[in-house]
Design a protein around this motif. Structure first.
Motif, short mmCIF file in Angstrom:
data_model
loop_
_atom_site.label_atom_id
_atom_site.label_comp_id
_atom_site.label_asym_id
_atom_site.label_seq_id
_atom_site.Cartn_x
_atom_site.Cartn_y
_atom_site.Cartn_z
N VAL A 1 14.87 38.03 -20.64
CA VAL A 1 15.08 37.82 -22.08
C VAL A 1 14.02 36.87 -22.64
CG1 VAL A 1 16.60 36.75 -23.80
CG2 VAL A 1 17.56 38.32 -22.08
N ALA A 2 13.83 35.75 -21.95
CA ALA A 2 12.86 34.75 -22.41
C ALA A 2 11.45 35.33 -22.45
CB ALA A 2 12.91 33.52 -21.52
N LYS B 1 5.45 42.95 -32.30
CA LYS B 1 6.13 44.24 -32.07
C LYS B 1 7.50 43.95 -31.48
CE LYS B 1 5.16 48.80 -30.07
NZ LYS B 1 5.98 48.99 -28.88
N ARG B 2 8.52 44.64 -31.96
CA ARG B 2 9.89 44.32 -31.54
C ARG B 2 10.64 45.59 -31.12
NH1 ARG B 2 11.61 39.46 -32.36
NH2 ARG B 2 13.80 39.99 -32.75
N LEU C 1 24.70 36.31 -21.27
CA LEU C 1 23.41 36.97 -21.42
C LEU C 1 23.20 37.42 -22.86
CD1 LEU C 1 20.82 37.90 -20.02
CD2 LEU C 1 21.95 40.06 -19.48
N LEU C 2 24.24 37.95 -23.49
CA LEU C 2 24.11 38.34 -24.89
C LEU C 2 23.82 37.13 -25.78
CD1 LEU C 2 26.95 40.99 -25.18
CD2 LEU C 2 24.51 41.40 -25.58
N ASP D 1 17.79 36.31 -29.94
CA ASP D 1 16.51 36.50 -30.62
C ASP D 1 15.85 37.83 -30.28
OD1 ASP D 1 16.63 34.03 -31.94
OD2 ASP D 1 15.84 32.98 -30.19
N LEU D 2 16.56 38.67 -29.52
CA LEU D 2 16.07 40.01 -29.22
C LEU D 2 16.77 41.03 -30.13
CD1 LEU D 2 15.92 40.38 -25.31
CD2 LEU D 2 14.02 40.01 -26.90
#
Length: 220
Positions: free
Chosen positions: A106-107, A118-119, A145-146, A151-152
């Motif tokens: 995630v990080a 880009k996302r 984890l969620l 930020d994702l």
């Protein structure tokens, strides 16, 4: 140009969706093109298929830039495990990443997205059958984890149920987990069980051998 296998898969998705009172177009078919050369992918592209799944960043880098130059609208999905040190490359190439399964990844993805602008959409992979070798976070670790992935652009949850058992209970559990966390995306179902997945709410099914035949063997 027609493609009999593709037409058959779409017909089966439509039938399963109708039985479950869902719209067929609510499920995206991802053609799993990993290990298959460009020549095997071209007939699907010519028939209008635009969503494709790859397992490895390097393999996708070798195949897809040239294909994307020829065909508009291709959406690339990374469906395999991703090493954190490949996050930059994955974000640059893929439109959707399906196997986000640990805080370190995630990080790395957040850093790569912030850097590139880009996302790609992300699915959190859940180890739905308690099989650590398949990747995915443990069900008990999903809330944390969620939270770390705030930020994702998280689209939903993904799973690979245990082989050789009835998949429906695992798909139903993933759908419940998604509802519990306010998520709508469900990446679940492969060649042997995608109709069950569609009936239980899959928004993305990942079909390889039913479209391409047996997978080519590649060196690790």
């Amino acid at each position: 140009m027609s493609h009999p296998q593709l037409a058959d898969i779409h017909a089966r998705i439509a039938k399963a969706a109708t039985l479950a009172n869902r719209k067929p177009e609510a499920t995206t078919l991802i053609a799993i093109s990993k290990t298959h050369p460009a020549d095997a992918i071209l007939p699907l592209l010519d028939a209008g298929q635009r969503h494709f799944g790859e397992n490895r960043v390097r393999e996708a880098q070798a195949k897809w830039p040239a294909l994307r130059d020829r065909y508009d609208g291709v959406q690339l999905h990374l469906v395999g495990q991703l090493q954190s040190n490949k996050a930059d490359d994955a974000v640059a190439l893929f439109d959707v990443i399906h196997a986000v399964d640990r805080p370190s990844l995630v990080a790395a993805l957040v850093r790569a997205m912030d850097k590139s602008g880009k996302r790609p959409s992300c699915f959190i992979q859940v180890d739905i059958g308690d099989e650590p070798q398949k990747g995915g976070c443990a069900i008990r670790d999903l809330p944390a984890l969620l939270a770390s992935a705030k930020d994702l652009p998280v689209a939903g949850l993904m799973c690979v149920p245990p082989a050789d058992v009835e998949a429906a209970p695992y798909f139903a559990l993933l759908a419940k987990l998604a509802r519990d966390h306010g998520l709508t995306g469900l990446s679940m179902g492969m060649s042997g069980d995608f109709e069950t997945a569609v009936m239980l709410g899959a928004t993305h099914v990942r079909v390889g051998s039913a479209l391409f035949g047996a997978r080519a063997q590649v060196a690790a």
